[in-house]
Design a protein around this motif. Sequence first.
Motif, PDB file in Angstrom:
ATOM      1  N   PRO A   6      -3.030  -9.278  -4.277  1.00 49.04           N
ATOM      2  CA  PRO A   6      -3.092  -8.719  -2.921  1.00 49.04           C
ATOM      3  C   PRO A   6      -2.139  -9.451  -1.983  1.00 49.04           C
ATOM      4  CG  PRO A   6      -4.960 -10.147  -3.312  1.00 49.04           C
ATOM      5  CD  PRO A   6      -4.204 -10.091  -4.612  1.00 49.04           C
ATOM      6  N   ASN A   7      -2.095  -9.022  -0.742  1.00 44.90           N
ATOM      7  CA  ASN A   7      -1.165  -9.634   0.215  1.00 44.90           C
ATOM      8  C   ASN A   7      -1.871 -10.081   1.490  1.00 44.90           C
ATOM      9  OD1 ASN A   7      -1.733  -7.164   1.308  1.00 44.90           O
ATOM     10  ND2 ASN A   7       0.401  -6.509   1.567  1.00 44.90           N
ATOM     11  N   HIS A   8      -3.145 -10.501   1.377  1.00 44.11           N
ATOM     12  CA  HIS A   8      -3.847 -10.979   2.564  1.00 44.11           C
ATOM     13  C   HIS A   8      -3.144 -12.221   3.119  1.00 44.11           C
ATOM     14  CE1 HIS A   8      -6.072 -12.500  -1.091  1.00 44.11           C
ATOM     15  NE2 HIS A   8      -5.838 -13.656  -0.492  1.00 44.11           N
ATOM     16  N   THR A   9      -3.386 -12.503   4.387  1.00 46.51           N
ATOM     17  CA  THR A   9      -2.641 -13.566   5.073  1.00 46.51           C
ATOM     18  C   THR A   9      -3.442 -14.845   5.281  1.00 46.51           C
ATOM     19  OG1 THR A   9      -3.276 -12.620   7.212  1.00 46.51           O
ATOM     20  CG2 THR A   9      -1.163 -11.911   6.260  1.00 46.51           C
ATOM     21  N   THR A  10      -4.712 -14.837   4.950  1.00 49.78           N
ATOM     22  CA  THR A  10      -5.545 -16.042   4.936  1.00 49.78           C
ATOM     23  C   THR A  10      -6.378 -16.006   3.660  1.00 49.78           C
ATOM     24  OG1 THR A  10      -7.335 -14.955   6.165  1.00 49.78           O
ATOM     25  CG2 THR A  10      -5.691 -16.195   7.454  1.00 49.78           C
ATOM     26  N   PRO A  11      -6.798 -17.154   3.137  1.00 55.25           N
ATOM     27  CA  PRO A  11      -7.581 -17.148   1.894  1.00 55.25           C
ATOM     28  C   PRO A  11      -8.804 -16.243   1.981  1.00 55.25           C
ATOM     29  CG  PRO A  11      -6.860 -19.369   2.388  1.00 55.25           C
ATOM     30  CD  PRO A  11      -6.496 -18.536   3.583  1.00 55.25           C
ATOM     31  N   GLN A  12      -9.002 -15.451   0.949  1.00 53.03           N
ATOM     32  CA  GLN A  12     -10.084 -14.471   0.923  1.00 53.03           C
ATOM     33  C   GLN A  12     -10.819 -14.523  -0.411  1.00 53.03           C
ATOM     34  OE1 GLN A  12     -10.786 -12.382   3.529  1.00 53.03           O
ATOM     35  NE2 GLN A  12      -9.073 -13.154   4.756  1.00 53.03           N
ATOM     36  N   LEU A  13     -12.069 -14.067  -0.399  1.00 53.59           N
ATOM     37  CA  LEU A  13     -12.821 -13.838  -1.624  1.00 53.59           C
ATOM     38  C   LEU A  13     -12.751 -12.357  -1.969  1.00 53.59           C
ATOM     39  CD1 LEU A  13     -16.145 -15.839  -1.021  1.00 53.59           C
ATOM     40  CD2 LEU A  13     -14.164 -16.559  -2.355  1.00 53.59           C
ATOM     41  N   PRO A  14     -12.653 -12.024  -3.246  1.00 48.79           N
ATOM     42  CA  PRO A  14     -12.720 -10.610  -3.616  1.00 48.79           C
ATOM     43  C   PRO A  14     -14.129 -10.074  -3.393  1.00 48.79           C
ATOM     44  CG  PRO A  14     -12.723 -11.980  -5.573  1.00 48.79           C
ATOM     45  CD  PRO A  14     -12.484 -12.900  -4.414  1.00 48.79           C
ATOM     46  N   THR A  98     -11.644 -20.821   1.085  1.00 44.28           N
ATOM     47  CA  THR A  98     -12.073 -19.995   2.210  1.00 44.28           C
ATOM     48  C   THR A  98     -12.996 -20.822   3.113  1.00 44.28           C
ATOM     49  OG1 THR A  98     -13.873 -19.170   0.821  1.00 44.28           O
ATOM     50  CG2 THR A  98     -11.870 -17.828   0.938  1.00 44.28           C
ATOM     51  N   PRO A  99     -13.367 -20.319   4.292  1.00 42.07           N
ATOM     52  CA  PRO A  99     -14.256 -21.086   5.178  1.00 42.07           C
ATOM     53  C   PRO A  99     -15.596 -21.424   4.532  1.00 42.07           C
ATOM     54  CG  PRO A  99     -13.200 -19.317   6.387  1.00 42.07           C
ATOM     55  CD  PRO A  99     -12.864 -19.094   4.937  1.00 42.07           C
ATOM     56  N   GLU A 100     -16.241 -22.450   5.053  1.00 38.62           N
ATOM     57  CA  GLU A 100     -17.529 -22.890   4.534  1.00 38.62           C
ATOM     58  C   GLU A 100     -18.589 -21.803   4.696  1.00 38.62           C
ATOM     59  OE1 GLU A 100     -18.590 -26.468   6.565  1.00 38.62           O
ATOM     60  OE2 GLU A 100     -16.679 -27.465   6.117  1.00 38.62           O
ATOM     61  N   LEU A 101     -19.568 -21.811   3.790  1.00 40.63           N
ATOM     62  CA  LEU A 101     -20.709 -20.912   3.919  1.00 40.63           C
ATOM     63  C   LEU A 101     -21.524 -21.305   5.146  1.00 40.63           C
ATOM     64  CD1 LEU A 101     -21.929 -20.853   0.198  1.00 40.63           C
ATOM     65  CD2 LEU A 101     -20.661 -19.058   1.379  1.00 40.63           C
ATOM     66  N   THR A 102     -22.102 -20.321   5.776  1.00 39.17           N
ATOM     67  CA  THR A 102     -22.929 -20.592   6.953  1.00 39.17           C
ATOM     68  C   THR A 102     -24.407 -20.385   6.682  1.00 39.17           C
ATOM     69  OG1 THR A 102     -22.613 -18.316   7.721  1.00 39.17           O
ATOM     70  CG2 THR A 102     -21.068 -19.986   8.535  1.00 39.17           C
ATOM     71  N   GLN A 103     -24.749 -19.983   5.448  1.00 41.70           N
ATOM     72  CA  GLN A 103     -26.142 -19.765   5.089  1.00 41.70           C
ATOM     73  C   GLN A 103     -26.310 -20.019   3.603  1.00 41.70           C
ATOM     74  OE1 GLN A 103     -26.601 -15.706   6.321  1.00 41.70           O
ATOM     75  NE2 GLN A 103     -25.538 -14.864   4.555  1.00 41.70           N
ATOM     76  N   SER A 104     -27.555 -20.191   3.177  1.00 43.44           N
ATOM     77  CA  SER A 104     -27.823 -20.509   1.776  1.00 43.44           C
ATOM     78  C   SER A 104     -28.253 -19.293   0.970  1.00 43.44           C
ATOM     79  CB  SER A 104     -28.914 -21.584   1.684  1.00 43.44           C
ATOM     80  OG  SER A 104     -30.114 -21.116   2.272  1.00 43.44           O
ATOM     81  N   SER A 105     -28.412 -18.152   1.617  1.00 43.25           N
ATOM     82  CA  SER A 105     -28.836 -16.949   0.911  1.00 43.25           C
ATOM     83  C   SER A 105     -27.961 -15.777   1.324  1.00 43.25           C
ATOM     84  CB  SER A 105     -30.309 -16.635   1.222  1.00 43.25           C
ATOM     85  OG  SER A 105     -30.492 -16.434   2.607  1.00 43.25           O
ATOM     86  N   ASP A 106     -28.107 -14.683   0.603  1.00 47.33           N
ATOM     87  CA  ASP A 106     -27.366 -13.456   0.895  1.00 47.33           C
ATOM     88  C   ASP A 106     -25.857 -13.635   0.781  1.00 47.33           C
ATOM     89  OD1 ASP A 106     -29.774 -12.118   1.427  1.00 47.33           O
ATOM     90  OD2 ASP A 106     -29.755 -12.795   3.506  1.00 47.33           O
ATOM     91  N   TYR A 144     -17.292 -32.228  -2.820  1.00 42.12           N
ATOM     92  CA  TYR A 144     -17.997 -32.194  -1.537  1.00 42.12           C
ATOM     93  C   TYR A 144     -17.588 -30.945  -0.756  1.00 42.12           C
ATOM     94  CZ  TYR A 144     -19.273 -33.629   3.229  1.00 42.12           C
ATOM     95  OH  TYR A 144     -19.789 -33.681   4.505  1.00 42.12           O
ATOM     96  N   GLN A 145     -16.301 -30.630  -0.781  1.00 45.81           N
ATOM     97  CA  GLN A 145     -15.817 -29.428  -0.103  1.00 45.81           C
ATOM     98  C   GLN A 145     -16.189 -28.161  -0.875  1.00 45.81           C
ATOM     99  OE1 GLN A 145     -14.618 -29.317   2.894  1.00 45.81           O
ATOM    100  NE2 GLN A 145     -14.570 -31.549   3.121  1.00 45.81           N
ATOM    101  N   LEU A 146     -16.095 -28.215  -2.184  1.00 47.04           N
ATOM    102  CA  LEU A 146     -16.393 -27.045  -3.004  1.00 47.04           C
ATOM    103  C   LEU A 146     -17.832 -26.580  -2.824  1.00 47.04           C
ATOM    104  CD1 LEU A 146     -15.616 -25.028  -5.263  1.00 47.04           C
ATOM    105  CD2 LEU A 146     -16.290 -26.783  -6.921  1.00 47.04           C
ATOM    106  N   THR A 147     -18.754 -27.527  -2.765  1.00 46.90           N
ATOM    107  CA  THR A 147     -20.167 -27.142  -2.705  1.00 46.90           C
ATOM    108  C   THR A 147     -20.524 -26.485  -1.382  1.00 46.90           C
ATOM    109  OG1 THR A 147     -22.284 -27.933  -3.585  1.00 46.90           O
ATOM    110  CG2 THR A 147     -21.359 -29.155  -1.718  1.00 46.90           C
ATOM    111  N   LYS A 148     -19.664 -26.610  -0.386  1.00 48.20           N
ATOM    112  CA  LYS A 148     -19.883 -25.925   0.886  1.00 48.20           C
ATOM    113  C   LYS A 148     -19.462 -24.460   0.813  1.00 48.20           C
ATOM    114  CE  LYS A 148     -19.231 -30.040   3.785  1.00 48.20           C
ATOM    115  NZ  LYS A 148     -18.490 -30.609   4.935  1.00 48.20           N
TER     116      LYS A 148
END
Length: 286
Positions: A6-14, A98-106, A144-148
């Motif tokens: 793809p050609n997104h301009t910031t890191p993304q998850l599929p 990509t940015p850190e997760l903001t929640q632990s579910s969903d 430490y960063q990955l687990t976020k």
Amino acid sequence: MDSTIPNHTTPQLPQAASAIQKDVPLKEILSATSIGYLARNIELVFPNFDKDSFSTQATTGLDELTLMQRADHIATALRAHLPTSYQDAIDILVASFTPELTQSSDNGLAVFFYLPHSAFIAKYGVKASGEETDPFDLSMAAQYQLTKRFTAEFSIRSFLLHDPNRALATIQTWLSDPDEHVRRLCSEGTRPRLPWGKRLPDFGKTPDKVLFILEALKDDPSLYVRRSVANHLGDIAKDQPDWVLEICRNWGEEANKERRWLIRHAIRYLDKKNYPGANELRRQMK
């Protein structure tokens, strides 16, 4: 298996399903599509990355592999296309997160995109290769960063097996971290019998080595963390049932409802096996 980059301009998850779907193997999370996203995310922070060559290697032979085998296969392709210096390579990978997760579910299954990153750290970041400097601390910081974003509960086990005292010393500094994903890693990553993960038999046989982790997290404000503590005790119970019952009895004195739930959850296996004292303690914790 062809990949489309793809050609997104910031890191993304599929995009991915929110839960495991019937008749869709979990391994399909790591597909040509996810490899394309991985290639693009890295290219955004490392323009010299040969994304086409990487994608070709990463997708070749992918169909026959299991989920964990796919992660390892993609990690091998990453090693072949990132700088030879592990420090440079891991810096690029972390920068592509990509940015850190903001929640632990969903969070759905999309975060399994990071399984190859976890495999890369475990495979290449435990000890130095050739004349490289010791990568251990770099790798712990990367986890430490990955687990976020996902979890480092699989990769960190290689470090606990290689140098348990050093890994546990780092984990101790994470116990009061404000991020619940990091605190959960302290417990989940040291579980003796984590599903899909390498076994840590020494922690099952001599659980006093990790008791400081369980003590620190038993009253954690996050259920996500407390559930991990309960599951951790459940793992230990398969090797040291009396030790677990003693800990749970001690914790049960003047326990609030959250800790009582944790204790019931921790000894449910022992209760199911009719282990002496387990059923009585579970009833006391209601």
